[in-house]
Scaffold this motif. Sequence first.
Motif, PDB file in Angstrom:
ATOM      1  N   GLY A  21      48.142  26.579  42.920  1.00  0.00           N
ATOM      2  CA  GLY A  21      47.285  26.033  41.883  1.00  0.00           C
ATOM      3  C   GLY A  21      48.065  25.281  40.823  1.00  0.00           C
ATOM      4  N   TYR A  22      49.232  25.818  40.463  1.00  0.00           N
ATOM      5  CA  TYR A  22      50.093  25.177  39.457  1.00  0.00           C
ATOM      6  C   TYR A  22      50.547  23.801  39.942  1.00  0.00           C
ATOM      7  N   GLY A  23      51.012  23.724  41.194  1.00  0.00           N
ATOM      8  CA  GLY A  23      51.472  22.444  41.728  1.00  0.00           C
ATOM      9  C   GLY A  23      50.353  21.425  41.790  1.00  0.00           C
ATOM     10  N   LEU A  24      49.160  21.870  42.220  1.00  0.00           N
ATOM     11  CA  LEU A  24      48.006  20.975  42.270  1.00  0.00           C
ATOM     12  C   LEU A  24      47.610  20.525  40.878  1.00  0.00           C
ATOM     13  N   MET A  25      47.558  21.463  39.931  1.00  0.00           N
ATOM     14  CA  MET A  25      47.149  21.148  38.559  1.00  0.00           C
ATOM     15  C   MET A  25      48.093  20.148  37.903  1.00  0.00           C
ATOM     16  N   ASN A  26      49.387  20.361  38.040  1.00  0.00           N
ATOM     17  CA  ASN A  26      50.355  19.518  37.348  1.00  0.00           C
ATOM     18  C   ASN A  26      50.493  18.135  37.961  1.00  0.00           C
ATOM     19  N   PHE A  27      49.873  17.906  39.111  1.00  0.00           N
ATOM     20  CA  PHE A  27      49.881  16.565  39.696  1.00  0.00           C
ATOM     21  C   PHE A  27      48.535  15.872  39.493  1.00  0.00           C
ATOM     22  N   VAL A  28      47.428  16.609  39.655  1.00  0.00           N
ATOM     23  CA  VAL A  28      46.122  15.987  39.563  1.00  0.00           C
ATOM     24  C   VAL A  28      45.769  15.607  38.124  1.00  0.00           C
ATOM     25  N   VAL A  29      46.233  16.391  37.139  1.00  0.00           N
ATOM     26  CA  VAL A  29      45.901  16.090  35.743  1.00  0.00           C
ATOM     27  C   VAL A  29      46.497  14.752  35.294  1.00  0.00           C
ATOM     28  N   VAL A  71      48.622  44.590  34.517  1.00  0.00           N
ATOM     29  CA  VAL A  71      47.589  44.132  35.444  1.00  0.00           C
ATOM     30  C   VAL A  71      46.384  43.558  34.699  1.00  0.00           C
ATOM     31  N   ARG A  72      45.948  44.215  33.642  1.00  0.00           N
ATOM     32  CA  ARG A  72      44.788  43.721  32.888  1.00  0.00           C
ATOM     33  C   ARG A  72      45.078  42.375  32.237  1.00  0.00           C
ATOM     34  N   VAL A  73      46.248  42.252  31.637  1.00  0.00           N
ATOM     35  CA  VAL A  73      46.591  40.990  30.992  1.00  0.00           C
ATOM     36  C   VAL A  73      46.770  39.889  32.036  1.00  0.00           C
ATOM     37  N   PHE A  74      47.361  40.234  33.184  1.00  0.00           N
ATOM     38  CA  PHE A  74      47.518  39.249  34.245  1.00  0.00           C
ATOM     39  C   PHE A  74      46.153  38.721  34.688  1.00  0.00           C
ATOM     40  N   GLY A  75      45.175  39.606  34.837  1.00  0.00           N
ATOM     41  CA  GLY A  75      43.836  39.174  35.206  1.00  0.00           C
ATOM     42  C   GLY A  75      43.222  38.249  34.162  1.00  0.00           C
ATOM     43  N   ALA A  76      43.429  38.580  32.891  1.00  0.00           N
ATOM     44  CA  ALA A  76      42.895  37.738  31.817  1.00  0.00           C
ATOM     45  C   ALA A  76      43.548  36.363  31.816  1.00  0.00           C
ATOM     46  N   LEU A  77      44.851  36.327  32.049  1.00  0.00           N
ATOM     47  CA  LEU A  77      45.571  35.047  32.025  1.00  0.00           C
ATOM     48  C   LEU A  77      45.208  34.174  33.217  1.00  0.00           C
ATOM     49  N   ILE A  78      45.024  34.781  34.387  1.00  0.00           N
ATOM     50  CA  ILE A  78      44.582  34.020  35.552  1.00  0.00           C
ATOM     51  C   ILE A  78      43.204  33.419  35.293  1.00  0.00           C
ATOM     52  N   SER A  79      42.340  34.196  34.606  1.00  0.00           N
ATOM     53  CA  SER A  79      41.026  33.672  34.233  1.00  0.00           C
ATOM     54  C   SER A  79      41.163  32.453  33.325  1.00  0.00           C
ATOM     55  N   LEU A  80      42.111  32.518  32.400  1.00  0.00           N
ATOM     56  CA  LEU A  80      42.340  31.369  31.514  1.00  0.00           C
ATOM     57  C   LEU A  80      42.800  30.149  32.295  1.00  0.00           C
ATOM     58  N   LEU A  81      43.642  30.369  33.311  1.00  0.00           N
ATOM     59  CA  LEU A  81      44.084  29.241  34.135  1.00  0.00           C
ATOM     60  C   LEU A  81      42.898  28.574  34.823  1.00  0.00           C
ATOM     61  N   SER A  82      42.007  29.376  35.370  1.00  0.00           N
ATOM     62  CA  SER A  82      40.814  28.814  36.017  1.00  0.00           C
ATOM     63  C   SER A  82      39.942  28.084  35.000  1.00  0.00           C
ATOM     64  N   VAL A  83      39.744  28.696  33.854  1.00  0.00           N
ATOM     65  CA  VAL A  83      38.907  28.083  32.811  1.00  0.00           C
ATOM     66  C   VAL A  83      39.505  26.766  32.341  1.00  0.00           C
ATOM     67  N   CYS A 164      41.327  23.701  42.499  1.00  0.00           N
ATOM     68  CA  CYS A 164      42.416  24.330  41.748  1.00  0.00           C
ATOM     69  C   CYS A 164      41.926  25.595  41.047  1.00  0.00           C
ATOM     70  N   GLY A 165      40.741  25.532  40.447  1.00  0.00           N
ATOM     71  CA  GLY A 165      40.180  26.708  39.787  1.00  0.00           C
ATOM     72  C   GLY A 165      39.946  27.843  40.760  1.00  0.00           C
ATOM     73  N   ILE A 166      39.495  27.524  41.963  1.00  0.00           N
ATOM     74  CA  ILE A 166      39.265  28.548  42.983  1.00  0.00           C
ATOM     75  C   ILE A 166      40.578  29.198  43.398  1.00  0.00           C
ATOM     76  N   ILE A 167      41.612  28.386  43.589  1.00  0.00           N
ATOM     77  CA  ILE A 167      42.915  28.920  43.995  1.00  0.00           C
ATOM     78  C   ILE A 167      43.467  29.851  42.923  1.00  0.00           C
ATOM     79  N   PHE A 168      43.348  29.458  41.663  1.00  0.00           N
ATOM     80  CA  PHE A 168      43.795  30.332  40.579  1.00  0.00           C
ATOM     81  C   PHE A 168      43.036  31.655  40.604  1.00  0.00           C
ATOM     82  N   ALA A 169      41.727  31.610  40.816  1.00  0.00           N
ATOM     83  CA  ALA A 169      40.925  32.831  40.845  1.00  0.00           C
ATOM     84  C   ALA A 169      41.363  33.741  41.991  1.00  0.00           C
ATOM     85  N   LEU A 170      41.663  33.153  43.146  1.00  0.00           N
ATOM     86  CA  LEU A 170      42.116  33.936  44.293  1.00  0.00           C
ATOM     87  C   LEU A 170      43.463  34.600  44.033  1.00  0.00           C
TER      88      LEU A 170
END
Length: 415
Positions: A21-29, A71-83, A164-170
């Motif tokens: 997701g990071y690689g896709l995001m940093n190229f598509v943006v 684990v909880r913070v990791f889940g929150a941060l992944i959510s932020l990446l998708s958002v 990209c958002g889907i990949i981050f969520a996964l």
Amino acid sequence: MLASLVSIASLMLSTFLMMVGYGLMNFVVPIRSVAEGWSTFTISVIATGYTFGFTISCIVTPRFVKRVGHVRVFGALISLLSVGILLCALMVDWRAWVAFRFISGFGIAGSYLIIESWLNERVNNANRATIFSVYMITCLVGSIGGQYLVPLGDPKTTYLFVLCGIIFALAMLPTALSSAKSPTPIAQAKFDLPKLYRLSPIAFIGSLLSGALSGTWNSLGGVYTQNVGMNTAQGATLLACVLAGGAISQMPIGRISDLIDRRIMMIICGIVGVFACAVMTIFDAQSIVALYVAGFFVGTVLYPIYAINVAHANDRAAPDEYVTISSGIMILYGLGTVSGPLVGGALMQIAGPSGLLWFMTLSFAFYAGYAAWRMARRKVGEGRIEKCDFQAMPLPLRGTDPGTRAIPNPGDQPA
């Protein structure tokens, strides 16, 4: 060793998906930004939102981890990446994108903080090199794979942003469903920039420059590929060559720097960077193969210089100062990633795509020149306590706990 790898399998799978997701995001943006007709300087301002969020997260996220766990913070941060990436698809306005990229930068830095501190708790002297090698390969393969997803869709539509958002969520699923024991809470670390400068001026200045260099390329490299007329597949290959150069060269450069004055290696890296950027400026997209080769050599020095800065500072520090030193270096690196894209973007606005390479050329030249000047000011070994072993580090941009990254294990120190 096998048991150690099995214990981090779910974490590595999450890391791999996040890096895709990071690689896709940093190229598509940046590609979408160019397609919208935004100026290079405007795109660099958007990139600064990302790097500012990255830097803030390095300071703030450990407090959340200490309070509620990894684990909880990791889940929150992944959510932020998708958002963050999905909001870019919903509202295409550069002013809004500054805020959205801030969210993405905050999320990616905090996620790496958690991953790297988790890994540091799992390693010991016997498996350290293997575990971090697996980690670096995972990051590299995932990032390159994400970049090569861009040619599969049209950046002018929402398809790639949603993907990209889907990949981050996964990426959250393997860690959330894992039965592996969570790491202990992160210890807070303070930083002391004046002390770092007194201890190692070259590490102080070098950290700012390494942040400016990698931050500028990571933020504007995709813009460069579009402005010189490369298609998305060619652009993805160039970015992959730079990443591959950084991954391959870290250990050889580090081991050589263990044997000689690290400032000599800094000078060599700066000179290689100057020549490689100059070659890229000369060829542009006229010779794609030459551009790929030059980009590879840029990568061989672009990323390892951060690790050399850390090792040089730790050479002059007492064991109880490692946390403070690494914290200060990381903050300086973050400041560099904020300022670099603004300067590089302004130069691209004035001189065209070559402005990015001229900025990098001058930065590499200053890095080498300052290291040479410091060698003249301070003799070899002066002020040194014990030379620590070089430790390869994941490719920037990365966030991590100041108290766990790039700090030599006391057990690794020579008696």
